[in-house]
Design a protein around this motif. Sequence first.
Motif: not given
Lengths: 133, 143
Positions: A9-20, A42-50
Amino acid sequence: MGFEVDNTFRVIEASLNGSLARQKVIAHNVSNINTPGFKRFLVDFEEQLANPQRKPAQLPLKVTRARHISIPVNEDFAVTRDLSPGLRADGNNVNLEQEMSLMVKNNVYFNAALNQINKKIAVRKYVLSDGRG
Amino acid sequence: MSLLSIMDVSASGLNCEKLRMELIAQNIANIETTKTSAGGPYRRQVAVFKETLRNELNRSANPGKFMGAGVQAKIVTDNAPALMVYDPQHPDAGQDGMVAKPNINLANEIVDSITASRAYGANVTVFNATKSMALKALTVGRG
């Protein structure tokens, strides 16, 4: 075992925030498509999540009672500015096709993450109903 | 960060492109106007766009934060000289038979109107995508 067996849940929430965050940046870029000298964000949230070193920005909700739970909201993702000169004479480097394809991808990503959350919740509901649901 | 605030960003883009379109219509409508209340021929009006940044005062406090909040427009009068056309029959012609016509180039205005219309459409597309994301987010827990 608690309700949150895993961190999904936490991970998905973070990626939803990144997507927003990405959607907002795209909206900003597109709205400034005719602004002379504008440089796209630009925002590279995937890299930041990884990134394991990532420290989520904890902006705790204000609590008025000691027993209230403060939820960290609004994980901030670093937004960078693309300073490349671009192809246009007015110094603006927004490329509409690029923004649109990023937006569609982002949309699909957002829907996928939400589906994932819904599936997780469905599984929990199924378990709670003794498998009869 | 909410989906609704993203819609506001797109709305600012729509607003500014609409203003640009209005000014283009105004310019084309007045392409032959040789008399205005200010005296002299009509002067072309242009929308000048500027990026909107939220909370500009606090920007130095948290430099990494995204402050973009769309676009804003300002109406500027084009100070290019009036177009002098030889037309001695015209009531506003001077002694030498020259008439001061507005400084409007029809081709420029038409091209600008196409750009404005495309940009408007792009903002609508982003708006609709954001809306579908918001509606999808409402389905959490229903599955």
